[in-house]
Structures are given as C-alpha cells and as structure tokens.
Design a protein around this motif. Structure first.
Motif, PDB file in Angstrom:
ATOM      1  N   UNK A  32      19.084   4.202  22.021  1.00  0.00           N
ATOM      2  CA  UNK A  32      17.857   4.192  21.225  1.00  0.00           C
ATOM      3  C   UNK A  32      17.968   3.200  20.072  1.00  0.00           C
ATOM      4  N   UNK A  33      19.124   3.207  19.401  1.00  0.00           N
ATOM      5  CA  UNK A  33      19.342   2.248  18.322  1.00  0.00           C
ATOM      6  C   UNK A  33      19.350   0.817  18.861  1.00  0.00           C
ATOM      7  N   UNK A  34      19.956   0.635  20.034  1.00  0.00           N
ATOM      8  CA  UNK A  34      20.002  -0.704  20.627  1.00  0.00           C
ATOM      9  C   UNK A  34      18.593  -1.197  20.942  1.00  0.00           C
ATOM     10  N   UNK A  35      17.764  -0.304  21.505  1.00  0.00           N
ATOM     11  CA  UNK A  35      16.385  -0.689  21.834  1.00  0.00           C
ATOM     12  C   UNK A  35      15.606  -1.061  20.585  1.00  0.00           C
ATOM     13  N   UNK A  36      15.817  -0.306  19.494  1.00  0.00           N
ATOM     14  CA  UNK A  36      15.089  -0.584  18.249  1.00  0.00           C
ATOM     15  C   UNK A  36      15.597  -1.845  17.569  1.00  0.00           C
ATOM     16  N   UNK A  37      16.925  -2.015  17.531  1.00  0.00           N
ATOM     17  CA  UNK A  37      17.514  -3.179  16.868  1.00  0.00           C
ATOM     18  C   UNK A  37      17.172  -4.473  17.604  1.00  0.00           C
ATOM     19  N   UNK A  38      17.005  -4.383  18.934  1.00  0.00           N
ATOM     20  CA  UNK A  38      16.678  -5.565  19.731  1.00  0.00           C
ATOM     21  C   UNK A  38      15.178  -5.713  19.962  1.00  0.00           C
ATOM     22  N   UNK A  39      14.393  -4.734  19.534  1.00  0.00           N
ATOM     23  CA  UNK A  39      12.941  -4.807  19.709  1.00  0.00           C
ATOM     24  C   UNK A  39      12.512  -4.779  21.161  1.00  0.00           C
ATOM     25  N   UNK A  40      13.182  -3.961  21.979  1.00  0.00           N
ATOM     26  CA  UNK A  40      12.907  -3.923  23.413  1.00  0.00           C
ATOM     27  C   UNK A  40      11.683  -3.074  23.743  1.00  0.00           C
ATOM     28  N   UNK A  41      11.138  -3.305  24.909  1.00  0.00           N
ATOM     29  CA  UNK A  41      10.083  -2.450  25.469  1.00  0.00           C
ATOM     30  C   UNK A  41      10.669  -1.732  26.676  1.00  0.00           C
ATOM     31  N   UNK A  42      10.704  -0.396  26.618  1.00  0.00           N
ATOM     32  CA  UNK A  42      11.271   0.420  27.682  1.00  0.00           C
ATOM     33  C   UNK A  42      10.257   1.462  28.115  1.00  0.00           C
ATOM     34  N   UNK A  43      10.068   1.579  29.430  1.00  0.00           N
ATOM     35  CA  UNK A  43       9.105   2.544  29.980  1.00  0.00           C
ATOM     36  C   UNK A  43       7.731   2.400  29.334  1.00  0.00           C
ATOM     37  N   UNK A  44       7.346   1.149  29.040  1.00  0.00           N
ATOM     38  CA  UNK A  44       6.034   0.881  28.453  1.00  0.00           C
ATOM     39  C   UNK A  44       5.942   1.137  26.959  1.00  0.00           C
ATOM     40  N   UNK A  45       7.033   1.543  26.322  1.00  0.00           N
ATOM     41  CA  UNK A  45       7.024   1.813  24.882  1.00  0.00           C
ATOM     42  C   UNK A  45       7.702   0.664  24.147  1.00  0.00           C
ATOM     43  N   UNK A  46       7.020   0.125  23.160  1.00  0.00           N
ATOM     44  CA  UNK A  46       7.526  -1.016  22.394  1.00  0.00           C
ATOM     45  C   UNK A  46       8.336  -0.507  21.205  1.00  0.00           C
ATOM     46  N   UNK A  47       9.658  -0.604  21.317  1.00  0.00           N
ATOM     47  CA  UNK A  47      10.532  -0.171  20.222  1.00  0.00           C
ATOM     48  C   UNK A  47      10.566  -1.205  19.110  1.00  0.00           C
ATOM     49  N   UNK A  48       9.973  -2.365  19.370  1.00  0.00           N
ATOM     50  CA  UNK A  48       9.833  -3.363  18.314  1.00  0.00           C
ATOM     51  C   UNK A  48       8.809  -2.967  17.267  1.00  0.00           C
ATOM     52  N   UNK A  49       8.031  -1.920  17.552  1.00  0.00           N
ATOM     53  CA  UNK A  49       7.043  -1.423  16.583  1.00  0.00           C
ATOM     54  C   UNK A  49       7.637  -0.418  15.601  1.00  0.00           C
ATOM     55  N   UNK A  50       8.925  -0.165  15.692  1.00  0.00           N
ATOM     56  CA  UNK A  50       9.574   0.695  14.695  1.00  0.00           C
ATOM     57  C   UNK A  50       9.824  -0.150  13.448  1.00  0.00           C
ATOM     58  N   UNK A  51       9.155   0.214  12.394  1.00  0.00           N
ATOM     59  CA  UNK A  51       9.167  -0.581  11.159  1.00  0.00           C
ATOM     60  C   UNK A  51       9.633   0.247   9.961  1.00  0.00           C
ATOM     61  N   UNK A  52      10.038  -0.480   8.923  1.00  0.00           N
ATOM     62  CA  UNK A  52      10.341   0.164   7.642  1.00  0.00           C
ATOM     63  C   UNK A  52       9.197  -0.112   6.681  1.00  0.00           C
ATOM     64  N   UNK A  53       8.636   0.969   6.126  1.00  0.00           N
ATOM     65  CA  UNK A  53       7.536   0.874   5.160  1.00  0.00           C
ATOM     66  C   UNK A  53       8.129   0.661   3.770  1.00  0.00           C
ATOM     67  N   UNK A  54       7.953  -0.539   3.223  1.00  0.00           N
ATOM     68  CA  UNK A  54       8.562  -0.876   1.935  1.00  0.00           C
ATOM     69  C   UNK A  54       7.944  -0.116   0.773  1.00  0.00           C
ATOM     70  N   UNK A  55       6.730   0.361   0.923  1.00  0.00           N
ATOM     71  CA  UNK A  55       6.068   1.107  -0.158  1.00  0.00           C
ATOM     72  C   UNK A  55       6.521   2.569  -0.167  1.00  0.00           C
ATOM     73  N   UNK A  56       6.406   3.218   0.993  1.00  0.00           N
ATOM     74  CA  UNK A  56       6.793   4.630   1.085  1.00  0.00           C
ATOM     75  C   UNK A  56       8.291   4.811   1.299  1.00  0.00           C
ATOM     76  N   UNK A  57       8.981   3.750   1.605  1.00  0.00           N
ATOM     77  CA  UNK A  57      10.430   3.771   1.834  1.00  0.00           C
ATOM     78  C   UNK A  57      10.801   4.750   2.959  1.00  0.00           C
ATOM     79  N   UNK A  58      10.177   4.509   4.104  1.00  0.00           N
ATOM     80  CA  UNK A  58      10.447   5.350   5.263  1.00  0.00           C
ATOM     81  C   UNK A  58      10.171   4.545   6.530  1.00  0.00           C
ATOM     82  N   UNK A  59      10.754   5.005   7.626  1.00  0.00           N
ATOM     83  CA  UNK A  59      10.522   4.348   8.907  1.00  0.00           C
ATOM     84  C   UNK A  59       9.269   4.924   9.557  1.00  0.00           C
ATOM     85  N   UNK A  60       8.497   4.038  10.194  1.00  0.00           N
ATOM     86  CA  UNK A  60       7.232   4.427  10.824  1.00  0.00           C
ATOM     87  C   UNK A  60       7.070   3.636  12.114  1.00  0.00           C
TER      88      UNK A  60
END
Length: 521
Positions: A101-129
């Motif tokens: 899961x970390x590898x998919x997010x760190x590499x921004x992969x798309x697996x089973x139709x889900x784009x793990x590249x859309x996992x972002x860090x919100x600089x205002x709220x200081x949380x992942x979204x």
C-alpha cells in the motif's frame, strides 16, 4: 553459549530502504499471501499514523534460501523485475499490505482502477486526504517524496506552508520501521506466518498445502486455476481450491482431514494429478447430467464432489451402471437433505469413502442418513439463506428440465440465463411487486421458479391469477408444463385466488413429496 542464527532485529529501517527493495524486486510477497493492497482510506490512516509518529507495528521478513527464488507471488500491476536465481530475496511474512500500500502511494500507482496518486497531504489541515493534487494546498504524496518534484512544489509554497511541507516530508522519510528478519526453511516460514497472524486471517489449509508442495516445475494453485478456467468455459463455475485438495487427499491417502491433507507430498500430488482432474470432470458431468447441479454454486456441499471424484478415481469407471447411478444419486440427496456435512465434514467424508469402497466392489449398501424436512421448513426457508436444503431443492427443480410457461420449450439453464440469476426481483411465482403491496418482502424457497428474463418482465406487475390465466389460454400443455416446475395449478390452487400463504403451503407439499421420492422413502 547458544548461538541465535534464525532471527535478527533491524530496529530502524527507513521508508526509502523498503521502497527501493520492493522496486528492485528484492523484497517479495510469498505465494501464500492473498489480497495485497488496502483501500485508499486505510492507506490514508496508515500515513496519518506515521505523520503523527505513532507505531504501526513490526514487519516480519523471511530471508529465504535461493532455492525459493521462484516462490514469490507475481503482482503484475507493480511491474517489478524478474529475479535471477543468484539473487538473494526477502519475503514479507507480516506487513505485506502495509508495504504494498505504501509502495502504491509513494509511486502514485493505479491498482484495480483506484488511483493511489490521489493520496495527498493537506498543508492547511495537516492531514492526509484523497484529493486531486493542486501543488498549493493538496500535495500528492508521490510528488512530495520525489527528489526532483519536491523542489518545484516547495518553491511555489508560502513560507508557512513550506515549513509544513518540509516537516511532513522529513517525518515520513525518517520514520523508523521495526523489522524482524528470520532465516529458515519454507515449512517453518509457513508456521511463523500462522503464528504471527493468529488474530488476523490465518492461512487456510489449502494455502498451506499449496505452499508446502510448491516447486519450480509444479505450482498447485496455478494448476487449479487452469482447471477452473476449463470449468468456467463450460458454464459450471469455479471449484474452491479446497475441493481439489480434498479430492487429491481422498484419492491418494483415503481421507481428507486436516492432518491427512498436510501429509500430502509434492511427488504424490504430481503422480495423481492427471487422474484426479479426470475424475473431477467425471464427477461434475454426473452431477450436471443426473442431479440438476447445473452450476457449482448450486451444489449443497463442496464435499460431494471429492467423494464422487474418489469413486471415479478408484473404480476406473467412465460410465456408471444403473445400479451404481441409483445408489449414488440417493447418497447425494440423503447427504444434502440430512445436512450431513454441516459439521465435521472431512471426518464424515472419510466415513462415506468407506461406503463408496463397497459400491465400487458391487456390494449392496444402504444409505439411510436421517432426513427430517417438513412442509413448514420448506416454505419458511428464504432464498437469501445459505442452506444445503435450499440448494438441493434448486437442483431438484433444475433436474426436472423446467419448461417455458408459454411455449413449452426447455429453459436453457446456461451461462446467459445465470447472469442475472441472483437478482432479488427475479424468479418469483407470486411477483415481488404483488407481494410488496401486501407487505411481504421475503423471498420464500416455495415461491422460487426458473423463469426466463422476458417472462419475468411480462409478469412483473401482474397478479398470479391474471398471468396464469393468460398462460393457460395460450398453452395447450399448461398442466404438463407446470408439473416440470412442481407448481400446483389445480382448481383449489392458491394461484387462482391470489392467496400467497395457501400457495406456498401447497407448493411446499409438492416439493416435500419430490424429496421423499429421491431419498427413497
């Protein structure tokens, strides 16, 4: 002093080390591991824990001997390099979902139709979204950790956001992973996996057999997958892996309890494989042709197939005599309607194997497992219920070659028919909309019928008395057609007065008589 050689602790492995080892193909998933990646919300929670410097648990890695270099599960989506036989590989025993899961997010992969590249860090709220990155507030994780992209993004941020960006990146890069390394053989690795996953999903018995009997030239899971493809192409569906391992165990060892199955060796399985597959095909053909088991999902118990496979394997019969057909059919129905395999299935299968030994040598046998199916039990049974009795009744109805209500042609119970078989609004004799108006929302087994899609559509909003009258007027073989479905249409049938309770009582009685016929009472 005792020298500890099998276990080693690496207390502070960094994220970059793990990602590099995965990318190089050095860190691999063993064949007995299953679902390899989490849904994105769960990955977000994992990253959030890392950001707040919470513990996320240790990883257990197996430093395997080189003879197991082909023992990895290939995950095509990760596009990892093929290892060389001289490479030293490490397998993930515990933590594979976190790592992939970390590898998919760190590499921004798309697996089973889900784009793990859309996992972002919100600089205002200081949380992942999960968001579309904008390089201003929402920063994609894979870009944050990219050596080149990070500078481009950093330069465009405000002073405050630059600090938040740098702090988050620093924490993730330097987060300390605790890794336990073990050096051992494959069987011990399987045992370790089971012990450290006692509170989670354990290896199934089939997983253990597949892992323990694997070799470079024989992979039991791949063999079963190939076999299932042929069954699917015939419209039967896929067998569970356990059905095949039970068949192998019965054919080779004469039993299929856990301990007996774990005793199977690679050499034994390879020797028996072709004949076991042939016997399984014969068992399935017998069930489809004689007992209405048109699909594997209809089968009352998985264990029926391995026992029938044993019969064909040991008898060398390719066709069944009428005497054998009668007693084997009675056995299938008795096992199903007595719910014989509802508990201690493998033990009872071993007992039934002895009965089949007698059948094979033409000894007269008696199959008298007690059956206590009542009319009330039949109409009280709901279609959504998982039940051997429900499945056996469906097989009984399919076995009668049900006819089309209007034109008397045999309904083709093929793949096209079964594509919408489980739709809740389909296959009601008393239509669901009609019952809904009376506040009846449950789907009784006694109200089930094999109905083609166009007929379902035609009767959808009609009263039974109306549409049955229309059918009777156009079908000169109306009575015979209804008999193929075990539908009561006499003058006193609840159909003609739209009396649902009366109808399901009457139909349940017909089904019960059919059960009594096939079990031999």
């Amino acid at each position: 002093m005792l020298n500890i050689e099998k276990i080693k602790i690496e207390p502070s492995v960094k994220l970059g080390d793990i990602i590099r080892d995965v990318e190089r193909g050095k860190l691999r998933i063993p064949r007995f591991q299953r679902k390899f990646v989490w849904e994105r919300p769960k990955v977000v929670r994992l990253l959030d824990s890392m950001y707040h410097q919470f513990p996320i648990g240790s990883f257990f890695f197996w430093e395997a001997p080189r003879k197991y270099n082909k023992f990895f599960r290939n995950i095509a989506e990760l596009k990892l390099p093929e290892p060389d036989e001289r490479d030293d590989l490490t397998f993930v025993l515990d933590g594979q979902q976190r790592i992939t899961s970390l590898f998919a997010a760190v590499k921004g992969l798309t697996l089973d139709g889900l784009d793990y590249g859309e996992i972002c860090f919100d600089l205002i709220e200081k949380e992942f979204v999960i968001k579309k990155a904008d390089s201003k507030r929402y920063i994609a994780l894979y870009e944050m950790l990219d050596e080149q992209k990070q500078f481009e993004i950093y330069d465009k941020l405000s002073q405050e956001n630059r600090k938040t960006f740098s702090d988050c990146r620093f924490v993730l890069i330097n987060y300390p992973f605790s890794v336990v390394l073990v050096r051992t053989e494959r069987d011990d690795a399987c045992d370790i996996f089971e012990r450290i996953n006692q509170e989670g999903k354990k290896l199934s018995l089939a997983d253990l057999i597949v892992a323990r009997t694997w070799s470079e030239d024989f992979d039991l899971r791949e063999k079963i997958t190939d076999f299932n493809k042929t069954l699917s192409s015939k419209g039967f569906g896929e067998l569970e892996v356990e059905a095949v391992t039970e068949a192998l165990s019965l054919n080779i060892k004469g039993g299929c309890t856990r301990s007996i199955q774990l005793d199977l060796t690679l050499e034994e399985i390879k020797k028996a494989w072709e004949n076991t597959i042939a016997s399984l095909n014969l068992a399935i053909d017998f069930l489809r042709g004689n007992l209405g088991v048109k699909r594997y999902s209809f089968l009352p118990y998985r264990g029926i197939i391995p026992i029938l496979s044993y019969y064909f394997y040991k008898s060398n019969n390719r066709t069944i005599s009428s005497e054998h057909r009668e007693v084997i059919g009675k056995w299938v129905w008795r096992v199903s309607f007595s719910e014989r395999y509802s508990s201690a299935g493998p033990t009872k299968m071993g007992e039934d194997k002895k009965l089949f030994d007698q059948i094979i040598i033409n000894t007269t046998v008696s199959v008298e497992y007690p059956v206590n199916v009542t009319t009330e039990g039949i109409y009280s049974l709901q279609m959504k219920t998982t039940s051997a009795i429900k499945n056996a009744v469906i097989c009984l109805l399919a076995r009668r070659s049900p006819k089309h209500f209007k034109n008397n042609t045999t309904i083709p119970l093929d793949d096209a028919y079964f594509s919408d078989f489980n739709s809740p609004e389909k296959h009601h004799i008393f239509p669901a909309s009609f019952l809904g108006q009376q506040g009846i929302k449950q789907f009784s087994l006694a109200n089930f019928c094999f109905l083609p899609a166009e007929l379902n559509k035609d009767i959808l909003n009609k009263k039974p008395s109306q549409y049955f009258k229309e059918i009777k007027d156009v079908n000169p073989e109306f009575q015979k057609t209804m008999e193929t479905h075990l539908i009561p249409v006499g003058d006193d049938s609840g159909i003609w007065t739209d009396d649902y309770q009366k109808f399901i009582q009457q139909r349940a009685e017909l089904i019960k008589k059919e059960i009594e016929l096939v079990i031999g009472t």
